[in-house]
Design a protein around this motif. Structure first.
Motif, PDB file in Angstrom:
ATOM      1  N   PHE A 177       7.098   1.830  14.712  1.00  0.00           N
ATOM      2  CA  PHE A 177       8.352   1.160  14.395  1.00  0.00           C
ATOM      3  C   PHE A 177       8.373   0.719  12.927  1.00  0.00           C
ATOM      4  O   PHE A 177       9.358   0.922  12.221  1.00  0.00           O
ATOM      5  CB  PHE A 177       8.540  -0.050  15.308  1.00  0.00           C
ATOM      6  N   GLY A 178       7.270   0.120  12.481  1.00  0.00           N
ATOM      7  CA  GLY A 178       7.209  -0.335  11.099  1.00  0.00           C
ATOM      8  C   GLY A 178       7.364   0.795  10.109  1.00  0.00           C
ATOM      9  O   GLY A 178       8.054   0.653   9.090  1.00  0.00           O
ATOM     10  N   ALA A 179       6.734   1.932  10.395  1.00  0.00           N
ATOM     11  CA  ALA A 179       6.842   3.081   9.492  1.00  0.00           C
ATOM     12  C   ALA A 179       8.276   3.591   9.429  1.00  0.00           C
ATOM     13  O   ALA A 179       8.753   4.005   8.364  1.00  0.00           O
ATOM     14  CB  ALA A 179       5.902   4.192   9.950  1.00  0.00           C
ATOM     15  N   LEU A 180       8.981   3.553  10.561  1.00  0.00           N
ATOM     16  CA  LEU A 180      10.383   3.988  10.563  1.00  0.00           C
ATOM     17  C   LEU A 180      11.244   3.033   9.741  1.00  0.00           C
ATOM     18  O   LEU A 180      12.108   3.467   8.975  1.00  0.00           O
ATOM     19  CB  LEU A 180      10.909   4.071  11.993  1.00  0.00           C
ATOM     20  N   VAL A 181      11.028   1.728   9.900  1.00  0.00           N
ATOM     21  CA  VAL A 181      11.768   0.751   9.097  1.00  0.00           C
ATOM     22  C   VAL A 181      11.491   0.962   7.616  1.00  0.00           C
ATOM     23  O   VAL A 181      12.407   0.943   6.784  1.00  0.00           O
ATOM     24  CB  VAL A 181      11.408  -0.688   9.512  1.00  0.00           C
ATOM     25  N   SER A 225       8.302   8.785  -0.087  1.00  0.00           N
ATOM     26  CA  SER A 225       7.405   9.912   0.108  1.00  0.00           C
ATOM     27  C   SER A 225       6.780   9.883   1.491  1.00  0.00           C
ATOM     28  O   SER A 225       6.589   8.812   2.089  1.00  0.00           O
ATOM     29  CB  SER A 225       6.295   9.904  -0.953  1.00  0.00           C
ATOM     30  N   VAL A 226       6.457  11.058   1.997  1.00  0.00           N
ATOM     31  CA  VAL A 226       5.763  11.170   3.281  1.00  0.00           C
ATOM     32  C   VAL A 226       4.390  10.517   3.178  1.00  0.00           C
ATOM     33  O   VAL A 226       3.940   9.843   4.112  1.00  0.00           O
ATOM     34  CB  VAL A 226       5.628  12.653   3.674  1.00  0.00           C
ATOM     35  N   GLU A 227       3.737  10.681   2.017  1.00  0.00           N
ATOM     36  CA  GLU A 227       2.406  10.086   1.827  1.00  0.00           C
ATOM     37  C   GLU A 227       2.472   8.560   1.933  1.00  0.00           C
ATOM     38  O   GLU A 227       1.593   7.929   2.527  1.00  0.00           O
ATOM     39  CB  GLU A 227       1.838  10.498   0.467  1.00  0.00           C
ATOM     40  N   ALA A 272       0.832  -1.209   0.000  1.00  0.00           N
ATOM     41  CA  ALA A 272       0.000   0.000   0.000  1.00  0.00           C
ATOM     42  C   ALA A 272       0.864   1.255   0.000  1.00  0.00           C
ATOM     43  O   ALA A 272       0.580   2.219  -0.726  1.00  0.00           O
ATOM     44  CB  ALA A 272      -0.926  -0.013   1.215  1.00  0.00           C
ATOM     45  N   ALA A 273       1.908   1.256   0.806  1.00  0.00           N
ATOM     46  CA  ALA A 273       2.790   2.424   0.873  1.00  0.00           C
ATOM     47  C   ALA A 273       3.470   2.683  -0.464  1.00  0.00           C
ATOM     48  O   ALA A 273       3.565   3.830  -0.917  1.00  0.00           O
ATOM     49  CB  ALA A 273       3.836   2.216   1.969  1.00  0.00           C
ATOM     50  N   ALA A 274       3.938   1.611  -1.112  1.00  0.00           N
ATOM     51  CA  ALA A 274       4.629   1.770  -2.396  1.00  0.00           C
ATOM     52  C   ALA A 274       3.686   2.282  -3.478  1.00  0.00           C
ATOM     53  O   ALA A 274       4.030   3.187  -4.247  1.00  0.00           O
ATOM     54  CB  ALA A 274       5.236   0.434  -2.814  1.00  0.00           C
ATOM     55  N   LEU A 275       2.488   1.732  -3.521  1.00  0.00           N
ATOM     56  CA  LEU A 275       1.552   2.122  -4.571  1.00  0.00           C
ATOM     57  C   LEU A 275       1.005   3.530  -4.347  1.00  0.00           C
ATOM     58  O   LEU A 275       0.910   4.326  -5.289  1.00  0.00           O
ATOM     59  CB  LEU A 275       0.407   1.107  -4.650  1.00  0.00           C
ATOM     60  N   TYR A 288       0.698   9.136  -5.573  1.00  0.00           N
ATOM     61  CA  TYR A 288       0.278  10.412  -4.994  1.00  0.00           C
ATOM     62  C   TYR A 288       1.371  11.107  -4.194  1.00  0.00           C
ATOM     63  O   TYR A 288       1.139  12.194  -3.657  1.00  0.00           O
ATOM     64  CB  TYR A 288      -0.929  10.189  -4.064  1.00  0.00           C
ATOM     65  N   GLY A 289       2.539  10.507  -4.102  1.00  0.00           N
ATOM     66  CA  GLY A 289       3.599  11.095  -3.291  1.00  0.00           C
ATOM     67  C   GLY A 289       4.113  12.405  -3.865  1.00  0.00           C
ATOM     68  O   GLY A 289       4.558  12.450  -5.016  1.00  0.00           O
ATOM     69  N   LYS A 290       4.047  13.453  -3.066  1.00  0.00           N
ATOM     70  CA  LYS A 290       4.534  14.775  -3.483  1.00  0.00           C
ATOM     71  C   LYS A 290       5.706  15.239  -2.623  1.00  0.00           C
ATOM     72  O   LYS A 290       6.640  15.862  -3.111  1.00  0.00           O
ATOM     73  CB  LYS A 290       3.402  15.804  -3.392  1.00  0.00           C
ATOM     74  N   ARG A 291       5.629  14.929  -1.324  1.00  0.00           N
ATOM     75  CA  ARG A 291       6.690  15.343  -0.399  1.00  0.00           C
ATOM     76  C   ARG A 291       7.658  14.169  -0.243  1.00  0.00           C
ATOM     77  O   ARG A 291       7.351  13.193   0.440  1.00  0.00           O
ATOM     78  CB  ARG A 291       6.097  15.751   0.941  1.00  0.00           C
ATOM     79  N   VAL A 292       8.800  14.270  -0.895  1.00  0.00           N
ATOM     80  CA  VAL A 292       9.719  13.136  -0.960  1.00  0.00           C
ATOM     81  C   VAL A 292      10.975  13.409  -0.153  1.00  0.00           C
ATOM     82  O   VAL A 292      11.306  14.558   0.154  1.00  0.00           O
ATOM     83  CB  VAL A 292      10.101  12.820  -2.427  1.00  0.00           C
ATOM     84  N   PHE A 293      11.664  12.333   0.224  1.00  0.00           N
ATOM     85  CA  PHE A 293      12.960  12.431   0.894  1.00  0.00           C
ATOM     86  C   PHE A 293      13.841  11.318   0.340  1.00  0.00           C
ATOM     87  O   PHE A 293      13.354  10.294  -0.141  1.00  0.00           O
ATOM     88  CB  PHE A 293      12.819  12.323   2.416  1.00  0.00           C
ATOM     89  N   HIS A 294      15.148  11.526   0.421  1.00  0.00           N
ATOM     90  CA  HIS A 294      16.095  10.615  -0.211  1.00  0.00           C
ATOM     91  C   HIS A 294      16.426   9.429   0.696  1.00  0.00           C
ATOM     92  O   HIS A 294      16.590   9.563   1.894  1.00  0.00           O
ATOM     93  CB  HIS A 294      17.375  11.354  -0.594  1.00  0.00           C
TER      94      HIS A 294
END
Length: 442
Positions: A196-200, A156-158, A135-138, A143-149
């Motif tokens: 924790f999962g979101a951080l990983v 993406s934050v989204e 789900a996060a990847a799709l 829809y990801g606009k705010r991205v980080f490397h």
């Protein structure tokens, strides 16, 4: 279900997987599915199927056999011609380096083994890996606009928010259906697992989240399921403060935010998986690595991530070995992390004058042995271990120090891979000797 039928299911499963990959590959050419969508469709299908394994395979060995066969098939699918033009293209058409397919199969097998008969420790991690990750990847891709490397890619934050929400829902459902915990503890544990999962997920690279995520969630669950609310809230506070502290510290050291998140994740897992005294030397190894990368940098592209990956894989390896053999592996893991620290200290001192190098290594060895003595002295659970094993410990330190001191140039490339080998060699040999000596492998 008899053994023959279970073997038939295992072999048939591989055939179905190949057929599904061929079908998705055909659909991709017909409907224009992107490489990422193809990968995630395979990811979701295999993950959902893996969730049925505890019921499909009453005996665990056919499931482990299936994991072995699947790994062989996945390695074959990495052959260049098949990976780019055949069914392997469903997994390897994305424009990035990833070991996610292999690590997914390994993670399923390890979670099934470590969970034993407590199904929540298998179902929840694999459900999160299957559904939240996809789900996060799709969502992030669409829809990801705010991205980080992250390493040489972006997230993406989204996508991370999506991962957190889906994981929270999965954790709540699993804990409500598969545990008898009170509602307040269920909600708190679900929040910890989701955070924790979101951080990983945010810190993942090269598909390592397919291994670190489910194993990490299993470890966090094992640590929190029997904790009271006060300790759970304490974990949340410590986790947040550590993340903030590392962000400030690493920024001053010129280390990126991605590496900061990866190190916090590693430390949190260490503290969740073992007693604090056994986490000292691996945390010290992480700190010494930061020192070595500044005084004697390697030529590897992502040395900080390699360090965390090497130490994490060694940690998981010792956890699994200890569970499989039934002989406490924690002190042998301590030898490994001590060797990491000693080898990195040796490399950090490689450019210093000889007298400084000798003095620095003497202090390092003395400090590591003092930590070892303290660790052994305060450890209360000494059942099933062979004692401190000072001879093997000193030999392990020498094996890490001598090559790195005499030939530091040989560690300019693939530094962590070589140190991992040196750090594991004698502890593993010692462990085999100790278990055979006491008749545990007879």
């Amino acid at each position: 279900m008899n053994a023959s039928l279970q073997i038939g299911f295992a072999i048939g499963s591989v055939a179905v997987l190949l057929g599904l990959m061929a079908l998705i590959r055909h659909g991709a050419s017909t409907y224009g599915l992107s490489a990422e969508v193809q990968r995630k469709l395979i990811h979701i299908a295999t993950g959902l199927y893996a969730l049925s394994w505890p019921w499909l395979f009453p005996d665990r060995w056919p499931a482990y056999m299936l994991v072995g066969i699947t790994l062989i098939v996945l390695i074959v699918l990495r052959v260049s011609r098949i990976a780019k033009a055949g069914v392997g293209a469903t997994l390897h058409s994305v424009d990035r380096r990833s070991y996610g397919d292999i690590l997914l199969a390994v993670a399923v097998g390890l979670c099934l083994f470590l969970a034993r008969d407590d199904l929540i420790f298998y179902v929840l991690p694999i459900a999160v890996l299957t559904l939240s990750d996809a789900a996060a990847a799709l969502v992030g891709g669409a829809y990801g606009k705010r991205v980080f490397h992250v390493e040489d890619g972006v997230k993406s934050v989204e996508g991370c928010v999506t991962f957190f929400v889906v994981t929270l829902v999965i954790a709540l459902i699993c804990l409500l259906m598969m545990s008898t915990l009170p509602a307040t503890r269920i909600i708190t544990i679900a929040l910890i697992v989701a955070g924790f999962g979101a951080l990983v997920e945010a810190a993942s690279w090269r598909g390592f989240d397919n291994l670190f995520l489910p194993i990490g969630i299993l470890i966090v669950l094992a640590d929190t399921m029997h904790s009271d609310l006060l300790r759970l809230f304490g974990l949340i506070v410590i986790f947040g403060l550590t993340l903030l502290a590392f962000r400030v510290l690493f920024a001053r050291l010129g280390v990126g935010l991605h590496v900061s998140r990866v190190n916090v994740t590693m430390i949190f897992l260490l503290l969740a998986a073992t007693s604090y005294q056994h986490a000292v030397t691996p945390i010290l190894a992480l700190a010494i690595h930061i020192w070595s990368r500044q005084t004697n940098p390697s030529e590897d592209r992502f040395p900080d991530l390699d360090m965390v990956a090497g130490l994490t894989l060694a940690s998981i390896g010792w956890l699994v070995i200890g569970e499989a053999v039934g002989w406490n592996a924690i002190l042998f893991y301590g030898m490994t992390s001590m060797a990491f620290a000693a080898g990195l200290a040796s490399l950090a001192l490689a450019t210093a004058p000889v007298a400084t190098r000798v003095a620095g290594l003497a202090v390092t060895v003395f400090a590591l042995l003092a930590i070892r003595l303290w660790t052994v002295a305060i450890s209360t659970d000494t059942s099933g271990w062979a004692g401190p094993m000072w001879g093997a410990t000193v030999a392990t330190l020498l094996l890490a120090i001598l090559p790195t001191s005499l030939w530091p140039g040989a560690f300019r490339k693939d530094r962590i891979l070589k140190l991992t080998f040196l750090s594991l060699l004698l502890p593993f040999v010692s462990y085999v000797y100790a278990t055979e000596l006491f008749g545990l492998l007879a």
